[in-house]
Design a protein around this motif. Structure first.
Motif, PDB file in Angstrom:
ATOM      1  N   LEU A 100      37.247  12.544 -12.650  1.00 13.21           N
ATOM      2  CA  LEU A 100      37.347  11.156 -13.103  1.00 13.21           C
ATOM      3  C   LEU A 100      36.007  10.444 -12.933  1.00 13.21           C
ATOM      4  CD1 LEU A 100      39.062   8.769 -14.097  1.00 13.21           C
ATOM      5  CD2 LEU A 100      39.679   8.358 -11.717  1.00 13.21           C
ATOM      6  N   GLN A 104      33.863   8.976 -16.081  1.00 12.89           N
ATOM      7  CA  GLN A 104      33.479   7.564 -16.124  1.00 12.89           C
ATOM      8  C   GLN A 104      31.965   7.416 -16.225  1.00 12.89           C
ATOM      9  OE1 GLN A 104      35.491   6.199 -12.574  1.00 12.89           O
ATOM     10  NE2 GLN A 104      37.161   5.328 -13.767  1.00 12.89           N
ATOM     11  N   LEU A 131      39.745  10.396 -20.266  1.00 12.74           N
ATOM     12  CA  LEU A 131      39.794   9.462 -19.138  1.00 12.74           C
ATOM     13  C   LEU A 131      41.197   8.897 -18.963  1.00 12.74           C
ATOM     14  CD1 LEU A 131      36.537   7.323 -19.241  1.00 12.74           C
ATOM     15  CD2 LEU A 131      37.600   8.273 -17.208  1.00 12.74           C
ATOM     16  N   GLN A 135      42.962   9.491 -15.441  1.00 10.29           N
ATOM     17  CA  GLN A 135      42.924   8.275 -14.645  1.00 10.29           C
ATOM     18  C   GLN A 135      44.185   8.097 -13.808  1.00 10.29           C
ATOM     19  OE1 GLN A 135      41.157   5.204 -16.873  1.00 10.29           O
ATOM     20  NE2 GLN A 135      39.886   5.116 -15.068  1.00 10.29           N
ATOM     21  N   SER A 139      41.881   1.351 -15.359  1.00  9.12           N
ATOM     22  CA  SER A 139      40.564   1.627 -15.912  1.00  9.12           C
ATOM     23  C   SER A 139      39.575   0.530 -15.573  1.00  9.12           C
ATOM     24  CB  SER A 139      40.695   1.752 -17.424  1.00  9.12           C
ATOM     25  OG  SER A 139      39.440   1.859 -18.017  1.00  9.12           O
TER      26      SER A 139
END
Length: 182
Positions: A100, A104, A131, A135, A139
């Motif tokens: 993750l 990102q 993502l 996630q 977010s």
């Protein structure tokens, strides 16, 4: 007599609500990862990266050394991230956290000033979908990496470096998802 009885019952219920400790909310189950979808999207990301053409032919065969203009903050999947098959079967939290973090980082990088002249919408969309699957928390908005403004002449080299690192990250990430989807 009935209204008095109802009033007593109502008061008893109100008092019991005040005297009893509040019940704990039922724990919400941790979202489970759709490993098959992650495997499919990571392969799609790898395919997209493999089909990108280097706009500056001089950079086509360039392999960069250890120097890192990003301050060596590009996430890499390491042994300590517990992404090995035996650990993934029992506890994948640390590995998913690292993936993750990497997704990102690269998504933010694609949205930064380094890529203003060369947007890659398919790559960005695939990263966004991946993502969304990985996630585990809300977010964060896409934000460019902090640092001094990049000189225009350096952008092609930084783009090349970022895409090369994303390709390496994607290769390892794909292996993780391929094992976990099996």
């Amino acid at each position: 007599m009935a209204p008095l009885r109802r009033l007593c019952l109502y008061l008893c219920l109100c008092l019991s609500a005040l005297l009893l400790p509040p019940t704990a909310a039922a724990p919400t189950p941790a979202p489970s990862t759709d490993w098959a979808a992650c495997k499919r999207l990571s392969r799609e990301l790898s395919r997209l990266l493999g089909t990108l053409k280097e706009p500056h032919r001089v950079l086509d065969g360039v392999r960069l050394g250890r120097e890192d203009p990003e301050g060596d903050c590009a996430p890499r999947i390491r042994c300590s991230d517990a992404c090995d098959p035996s650990t993934l079967d029992t506890n994948n939290t640390r590995c998913l956290r690292r993936i993750l973090q990497g997704l990102q980082h690269y998504r933010d990088l694609l949205g930064s000033e380094i890529f203003t002249a060369r947007r890659l919408p398919q790559l960005e969309a695939t990263l966004d979908r991946l993502l969304g699957l990985v996630q585990q928390a809300p977010s964060h908005p896409c934000r460019p990496p902090l640092g001094p403004p990049t000189d225009t002449w350096a952008r092609p080299l930084l783009q090349h470096q970022a895409l090369e690192r994303l390709q390496s990250f994607t290769a390892v990430m794909s292996r993780v998802f391929t094992h976990s989807a099996s």
